[in-house]
Write an enzyme that holds these catalytic residues in place. Sequence first.
Site, PDB file in Angstrom:
ATOM      1  N   SER A 135       0.823  -1.208   0.000  1.00 41.56           N
ATOM      2  CA  SER A 135       0.000   0.000   0.000  1.00 41.56           C
ATOM      3  C   SER A 135       0.857   1.258   0.000  1.00 41.56           C
ATOM      4  CB  SER A 135      -0.933  -0.002   1.208  1.00 41.56           C
ATOM      5  OG  SER A 135      -0.196  -0.183   2.386  1.00 41.56           O
TER       6      SER A 135
ATOM      7  N   HIS B  90      -2.404  -2.957  -5.593  1.00 42.85           N
ATOM      8  CA  HIS B  90      -2.827  -2.504  -4.267  1.00 42.85           C
ATOM      9  C   HIS B  90      -4.339  -2.652  -4.126  1.00 42.85           C
ATOM     10  CE1 HIS B  90      -3.381   1.121  -1.331  1.00 42.85           C
ATOM     11  NE2 HIS B  90      -3.492  -0.041  -0.724  1.00 42.85           N
TER      12      HIS B  90
ATOM     13  N   GLU C 268      -5.395  -0.301  -7.302  1.00 36.89           N
ATOM     14  CA  GLU C 268      -4.330   0.559  -7.831  1.00 36.89           C
ATOM     15  C   GLU C 268      -3.270  -0.368  -8.416  1.00 36.89           C
ATOM     16  OE1 GLU C 268      -3.818   4.761  -5.403  1.00 36.89           O
ATOM     17  OE2 GLU C 268      -2.946   2.998  -4.510  1.00 36.89           O
TER      18      GLU C 268
ATOM     19  N   ASN D 289      -3.342   6.667  -0.839  1.00 33.96           N
ATOM     20  CA  ASN D 289      -2.787   6.832   0.507  1.00 33.96           C
ATOM     21  C   ASN D 289      -1.915   8.072   0.626  1.00 33.96           C
ATOM     22  OD1 ASN D 289      -4.131   4.691   1.525  1.00 33.96           O
ATOM     23  ND2 ASN D 289      -2.415   3.262   1.498  1.00 33.96           N
TER      24      ASN D 289
END
Length: 702
Positions: free
Chosen positions: A414, A435, A447, A485
């Site tokens: 991540s 991800h 992702e 993130n």
Amino acid sequence: MVEVNAVTAYEVNDGIALITTDNPPVNALGALVRAGLVAALGMAMADAAVKAVVLSCRGRTFFAGADITEFGKPLQRPDLNEVIGALDALTKPVVAGIFGTALGGGLEVALGCHYRVAVGAARLGLPEVKLGLLPGAGGTQRLPRLIGPEAAVGLVVAGTPVPAKLALQHGLIDAIVDDAVAGAMEFARQVLADGAKMTRVRDREDKILPVRDNPAAFEAAAKAALKKLHGVEAPAACVESVRNAFMLPFEQGLKAERDLFVKLMMGDQSRAQRHIFFAEREAQKIPDMPAGLKPAPITNAVVIGGGTMGGGIAMCFANAGVPVTIVETSDEALAKGLERIKGTYQVSVDRGALTADAMAKRFALISGTADWNVISNTDIVIEAVFENLDLKKEIFGKLDRLAKPGTLLASNTSTLDVDAIGNATSRPEDVVGMHFFSPANVMKLLEIVRGEKSSHKSIATAIAAGKLMGKVPVVVGNCDGFVGNRMLARRTTENERLLLEGAKPQDVDAVVLGFGFPMGPYAMGDLAGLDVGWRIRQHRGVKAPVTDTLCEQGRFGQKTGAGYYIYEKGSRVPVPDPMVLELAAEKAAALGVKRRNIAEQEVFERMFYPMINEAARILEEGIAIRASDIDVVWVYGYGWPVWRGGPCFYADLVGPKVICAALDHYAEMTGDEGLRPAALLRELAATGGTFAAFKPAGKAAA
Ligand code: 3H9
């Protein structure tokens, strides 16, 4: 056969006129299609030899709806209501031959016919609500007349298409046939043989009259359908319009429907939802992908690690019918992982979302082993161990030694450096990041992190694997936190600051909830586990005084019964805890931070603008291919309300100038230069530019 226009064909066989539309890819009802239909219906009407009409399409589907690209532009006549008006005016029976999907305006055209037949695999529905709209070509007036207002309101508000079998049970179609055109022709012959009986749907009143006299059951169904949809305009408009079907005469109901449709179409919510519809499809397009490059086939898969994430990913493969093996370090860990998966499936069965039989089939596709040799014969490996770069590098070294050439090697990281992971192998071109978002079997976003050396084939295969699993893949460049993130980290910084400055978690959460997110950031942190971020901060030597102390006290969130909030045993309901406020006040005093009442508007700006600023940096660096990809990431991975269109869409609505000014203000107020507007944001503000029009070049697009 006569070519009525470029997309419409007309032919007559045994007194039955067959009108077919051929407008790839999905036979959207654009201006040319509508003109062709009106002209062809005119021909059928004028020809005395024609006794009945069949309406169908060529290609992969029946009409999939109005042409969404035309919305918001000047309307070209004939409009869809005029097409359906021409059907209504026809004095010869019309049969729709449905295959693929009859959606939105497509189903409304079929509802304008006297009869509908469909192949067994067809799906029918009015999904307009998912575009922030309501059916605008009579769907809300005709559907209740055909299947009853109670059933209709459920279908229109949910927008989910129904399979042909269910459509037949509802009375939405008259028969299931083997072939749409041949079946419809045969049906038309039978109608003629039976005396050419025909009733227009608009004239049917048997299902609506009883509801007009006693609407209680309808109102209950409407209330149930609207549950949890606060803030969104379209569902309520759908209910209002379906109600009109039994409260108003047909023509008045139709006019009211049209007015509501136009109002919604011109509004920001529908614009946002249409934007996301196209953005999701655009995200699949990688500018430098060689034309015709085919992804590698995925016939089996291996997931390294059977924890929550690994188990969820294994379920994604099994749900797509792909056999998958989980590799774990011990039989005990494996058994635990498989038990967790079984439990998750069982919840779906208990809820009625999955049959026991389907669960058994899916579970049978998942196996486990502690023997790494299984990797030698797999098409794709997804590593899902915890976030530790050294461990991941070691695993990828092992994968490199064991996997056959061409196996896609993916890391479900991540935040970590995908290039470093790829360079731990002798084949970094076969390595990508994939991800997944938690829970991996539920969340749609994927992702796909493109490393410096990831090959086109690897990217294409990762996209195909994602689609196979029902995900929405978005290709992003390699950087700390990728797109989602990395932006979230900006909000998290503000959350900590706001606590120190005197904000209450419940007040900040309420602002974010009010915007339309399903959860506020503190409640979300408690759900995800505060220890996750704490460990990352410890690793990086970063401090978050309030949250770190909560973690030191063992308050990791829901799983420990306390975090930013307290949770009663077994409950997920966050209860505000005065102790957190005291802790924040104490830390603020120690750090010399002045506490004050913080206005809602300030909370709002600090929750959203720093993230938008980070989006601008991400675009500057070419980490995202286009602004709309960032919107897709936030809608499908982080609960950004689809009717707000994503952070970049929203930023364009507010205006980069307003956001820039606010960011400069907060940079001065907090002394955090990281809050200064990104160069791109300043440029957009200065030139009146938009995120939507900005074309980045860089890592993700390569
Ligand atoms: C409506 O009907 C309003 C009426 O009530 C009233 C009017 C007055 N228009 O999804 P795909 C494009 S509202 C224009 O990848 P699949 C799509 O962008 C409409 N374009 O294929 C893509 O383009 P590209 C109600 C459309 O096989 C290409 O077609 N109807 C439309 O995975 C292929 O699409 C809906 O909401 C459209 N209506 O799925 C249905 N639809 O190749 C919307 C698709 O350039 N459509 N495109 O990226 C869908 O749900 C799916 O496309 C469908 C096929 C299930 C049909």
